[in-house]
Motif scaffolding. Structure first.
Motif, PDB file in Angstrom:
ATOM      1  N   LEU A 142      10.247   5.190  10.343  1.00  0.00           N
ATOM      2  CA  LEU A 142       9.206   5.913   9.480  1.00  0.00           C
ATOM      3  C   LEU A 142       7.937   4.799  10.138  1.00  0.00           C
ATOM      4  O   LEU A 142       7.239   5.813   9.747  1.00  0.00           O
ATOM      5  CB  LEU A 142       9.839   5.234   8.123  1.00  0.00           C
ATOM      6  N   GLY A 143       8.141   3.917  10.598  1.00  0.00           N
ATOM      7  CA  GLY A 143       6.692   3.298  11.524  1.00  0.00           C
ATOM      8  C   GLY A 143       6.432   2.247   9.911  1.00  0.00           C
ATOM      9  O   GLY A 143       7.139   2.401   9.766  1.00  0.00           O
ATOM     10  N   THR A 144       5.284   1.715  10.329  1.00  0.00           N
ATOM     11  CA  THR A 144       4.505   0.579   9.591  1.00  0.00           C
ATOM     12  C   THR A 144       4.531   1.131   8.524  1.00  0.00           C
ATOM     13  O   THR A 144       4.694   0.133   7.747  1.00  0.00           O
ATOM     14  CB  THR A 144       3.871  -0.368  10.400  1.00  0.00           C
ATOM     15  N   ARG A 145       3.956   2.013   8.220  1.00  0.00           N
ATOM     16  CA  ARG A 145       3.178   2.834   6.811  1.00  0.00           C
ATOM     17  C   ARG A 145       3.840   2.569   6.403  1.00  0.00           C
ATOM     18  O   ARG A 145       4.187   2.827   4.645  1.00  0.00           O
ATOM     19  CB  ARG A 145       1.747   3.882   7.378  1.00  0.00           C
ATOM     20  N   LEU A 146       4.822   3.410   6.153  1.00  0.00           N
ATOM     21  CA  LEU A 146       5.718   4.060   4.632  1.00  0.00           C
ATOM     22  C   LEU A 146       6.678   2.949   5.119  1.00  0.00           C
ATOM     23  O   LEU A 146       6.976   2.788   3.720  1.00  0.00           O
ATOM     24  CB  LEU A 146       6.773   4.922   6.052  1.00  0.00           C
ATOM     25  N   SER A 147       7.112   2.295   6.174  1.00  0.00           N
ATOM     26  CA  SER A 147       7.517   0.897   5.748  1.00  0.00           C
ATOM     27  C   SER A 147       6.831   0.126   4.947  1.00  0.00           C
ATOM     28  O   SER A 147       7.492  -0.992   4.251  1.00  0.00           O
ATOM     29  CB  SER A 147       8.832   0.585   7.470  1.00  0.00           C
ATOM     30  N   ALA A 148       6.405  -0.470   5.243  1.00  0.00           N
ATOM     31  CA  ALA A 148       5.105  -0.864   4.113  1.00  0.00           C
ATOM     32  C   ALA A 148       5.608  -0.479   3.016  1.00  0.00           C
ATOM     33  O   ALA A 148       5.603  -1.132   2.172  1.00  0.00           O
ATOM     34  CB  ALA A 148       3.788  -1.138   4.805  1.00  0.00           C
ATOM     35  N   LYS A 149       4.872   0.503   2.680  1.00  0.00           N
ATOM     36  CA  LYS A 149       5.135   1.448   1.237  1.00  0.00           C
ATOM     37  C   LYS A 149       6.531   0.962   0.813  1.00  0.00           C
ATOM     38  O   LYS A 149       6.633   0.048  -0.994  1.00  0.00           O
ATOM     39  CB  LYS A 149       4.542   3.077   1.178  1.00  0.00           C
ATOM     40  N   LEU A 150       7.554   1.275   1.734  1.00  0.00           N
ATOM     41  CA  LEU A 150       8.726   0.915   0.427  1.00  0.00           C
ATOM     42  C   LEU A 150       9.341  -0.566   0.827  1.00  0.00           C
ATOM     43  O   LEU A 150       9.257  -0.963  -0.493  1.00  0.00           O
ATOM     44  CB  LEU A 150      10.044   1.863   2.046  1.00  0.00           C
ATOM     45  N   ILE A 151       8.199  -1.545   1.154  1.00  0.00           N
ATOM     46  CA  ILE A 151       8.760  -3.073   0.549  1.00  0.00           C
ATOM     47  C   ILE A 151       7.991  -2.950  -0.413  1.00  0.00           C
ATOM     48  O   ILE A 151       8.769  -4.094  -0.849  1.00  0.00           O
ATOM     49  CB  ILE A 151       8.680  -3.610   2.515  1.00  0.00           C
ATOM     50  N   VAL A 152       6.621  -3.132   0.206  1.00  0.00           N
ATOM     51  CA  VAL A 152       5.798  -3.397  -1.333  1.00  0.00           C
ATOM     52  C   VAL A 152       6.369  -2.764  -2.531  1.00  0.00           C
ATOM     53  O   VAL A 152       6.427  -3.875  -3.345  1.00  0.00           O
ATOM     54  CB  VAL A 152       4.297  -2.730  -1.346  1.00  0.00           C
ATOM     55  N   SER A 153       7.038  -2.091  -2.702  1.00  0.00           N
ATOM     56  CA  SER A 153       7.133  -1.098  -3.874  1.00  0.00           C
ATOM     57  C   SER A 153       8.679  -2.070  -4.255  1.00  0.00           C
ATOM     58  O   SER A 153       8.867  -1.879  -5.844  1.00  0.00           O
ATOM     59  CB  SER A 153       7.150   0.383  -3.971  1.00  0.00           C
ATOM     60  N   GLN A 154       9.723  -2.239  -3.073  1.00  0.00           N
ATOM     61  CA  GLN A 154      10.575  -3.109  -3.720  1.00  0.00           C
ATOM     62  C   GLN A 154      10.782  -4.422  -4.409  1.00  0.00           C
ATOM     63  O   GLN A 154      11.202  -4.779  -5.199  1.00  0.00           O
ATOM     64  CB  GLN A 154      11.294  -2.652  -2.507  1.00  0.00           C
ATOM     65  N   ALA A 164      -1.410  -3.890  -4.731  1.00  0.00           N
ATOM     66  CA  ALA A 164       0.027  -3.570  -3.563  1.00  0.00           C
ATOM     67  C   ALA A 164      -0.809  -2.110  -2.213  1.00  0.00           C
ATOM     68  O   ALA A 164      -0.595  -2.247  -1.231  1.00  0.00           O
ATOM     69  CB  ALA A 164       0.412  -2.091  -4.558  1.00  0.00           C
ATOM     70  N   ASP A 165      -1.898  -1.613  -2.908  1.00  0.00           N
ATOM     71  CA  ASP A 165      -1.851  -1.267  -1.637  1.00  0.00           C
ATOM     72  C   ASP A 165      -3.153  -1.807  -0.853  1.00  0.00           C
ATOM     73  O   ASP A 165      -3.529  -1.504   1.167  1.00  0.00           O
ATOM     74  CB  ASP A 165      -3.802   0.161  -2.384  1.00  0.00           C
ATOM     75  N   TRP A 166      -3.927  -2.711  -1.041  1.00  0.00           N
ATOM     76  CA  TRP A 166      -4.112  -4.072  -0.052  1.00  0.00           C
ATOM     77  C   TRP A 166      -3.091  -4.370   0.512  1.00  0.00           C
ATOM     78  O   TRP A 166      -3.389  -4.675   2.275  1.00  0.00           O
ATOM     79  CB  TRP A 166      -4.689  -5.216  -1.277  1.00  0.00           C
ATOM     80  N   LEU A 167      -2.725  -4.959  -0.293  1.00  0.00           N
ATOM     81  CA  LEU A 167      -0.754  -5.531   1.280  1.00  0.00           C
ATOM     82  C   LEU A 167      -0.371  -4.534   2.231  1.00  0.00           C
ATOM     83  O   LEU A 167       0.322  -4.951   2.606  1.00  0.00           O
ATOM     84  CB  LEU A 167       0.422  -5.854   0.380  1.00  0.00           C
ATOM     85  N   THR A 168       0.455  -3.143   1.398  1.00  0.00           N
ATOM     86  CA  THR A 168       0.607  -2.448   2.423  1.00  0.00           C
ATOM     87  C   THR A 168      -0.148  -1.897   3.811  1.00  0.00           C
ATOM     88  O   THR A 168       0.209  -1.792   4.205  1.00  0.00           O
ATOM     89  CB  THR A 168       0.273  -0.794   1.348  1.00  0.00           C
ATOM     90  N   ALA A 169      -1.066  -1.682   2.823  1.00  0.00           N
ATOM     91  CA  ALA A 169      -2.233  -2.008   3.838  1.00  0.00           C
ATOM     92  C   ALA A 169      -2.422  -2.743   5.443  1.00  0.00           C
ATOM     93  O   ALA A 169      -2.706  -2.437   6.712  1.00  0.00           O
ATOM     94  CB  ALA A 169      -3.859  -1.439   3.820  1.00  0.00           C
ATOM     95  N   LEU A 170      -2.346  -3.679   5.009  1.00  0.00           N
ATOM     96  CA  LEU A 170      -2.331  -5.545   5.508  1.00  0.00           C
ATOM     97  C   LEU A 170      -0.494  -5.048   6.472  1.00  0.00           C
ATOM     98  O   LEU A 170      -0.989  -5.057   7.598  1.00  0.00           O
ATOM     99  CB  LEU A 170      -2.124  -6.507   4.316  1.00  0.00           C
TER     100      LEU A 170
END
Length: 258
Positions: A142-154, A164-170
């Motif tokens: 998935l790459g880092t961006r999609l993986s980050a969105k999934l991780i943050v949501s869970q 959440a958007d800030w953490l996902t971008a980080l």
């Protein structure tokens, strides 16, 4: 806030405030920027040192290995550069594993230890083993961006959209190959048999609803580190440093002042 890179080319770091030193150690797939909500508070009483760990953020150019022993050695070298003999150390999530390794390998460098939302061994249950082996695959596919969105949501469902958007971008800004390697090293970390060697005063902070690092990990740390204190923050999850900043600061202050 001042920033620099040590002449030994170990780590990029920032520092702020004055007083007794406090080293903040961030978790996997983020940087020292994760401590942004609490740095100002701690800097009123401490010289706060915030590195980016090897392979992360502005230390991403530093090569592997990303094993806990290497990252702990990097932190010790940073303290040498700053001419700090001993410091309070606060490690959050995977940063807590690195903080433990630092205390075990360099016991005279840490005078107080705060372990927040962290673990001695992160592959302790069947679910954790499955998730542990799944994450590197997700990063690769998935790459880092999609993986980050999934991780943050869970892991951090209580975060509002802006945070959440800030953490996902980080997280998305990290190097995928380095993060896969770093996560595999995180899976290999196991301090269970050495917890009794940690002799400095230790505070374990846990979130009652943490799904990323469930509360049994905090109890394992508390049972293993003699004389440690355990504080459980109710109605919080793995993102408690952002959702319950005031409580996080209060329990940490109480411990560092004692």
């Amino acid at each position: 806030m001042s920033s620099a890179r040590s002449p030994s080319k170990t780590l990029y770091f920032t520092e702020r405030g004055s007083g007794p030193p406090l080293l903040l150690v961030h978790g996997l797939m983020v940087t020292g920027e994760m401590f942004e909500p609490v740095i100002g508070h701690f800097a009123t009483r401490h010289r706060v040192i915030i590195p980016d760990l090897r392979g992360h953020g502005r230390s991403r150019a530093l090569p592997p290995p990303y094993a806990a022993a290497q990252l702990a050695s990097d932190l010790s070298q940073l303290l040498d550069h700053l001419r700090i003999d001993s410091t309070a150390v606060l490690g959050y999530s995977q940063g807590g594993a690195i903080a433990q390794q630092m205390v075990l390998d360099f016991p005279n460098r840490c005078d107080r230890l705060v372990l927040a939302c962290t673990f001695a061994f992160n592959m302790a249950t069947y679910r954790e083993k499955v998730e542990g082996h799944l994450l590197p695959l997700l990063l690769q596919v998935l790459g880092t961006r999609l993986s980050a969105k999934l991780i943050v949501s869970q892991a951090a469902p209580q975060l509002g959209k802006e945070r959440a958007d800030w953490l996902t971008a980080l997280m998305a800004d990290q190097d995928r190959k380095a993060m896969v390697s770093a996560w595999k090293e995180t899976m290999a970390f196991d301090s269970r048999r050495r917890l009794a060697e940690i002799a400095c005063p230790t505070l374990v902070i846990a979130a009652s609803n943490d799904q990323a690092v469930p509360i049994h990990h905090a109890k394992m740390l508390h049972d293993g580190v003699a004389g440690s204190q355990l504080v459980i923050i109710d109605d919080a999850d793995h993102a408690l440093i952002w959702t319950h900043s005031d409580e996080f600061e209060r329990v940490t202050d109480d411990f560092l002042r004692a």
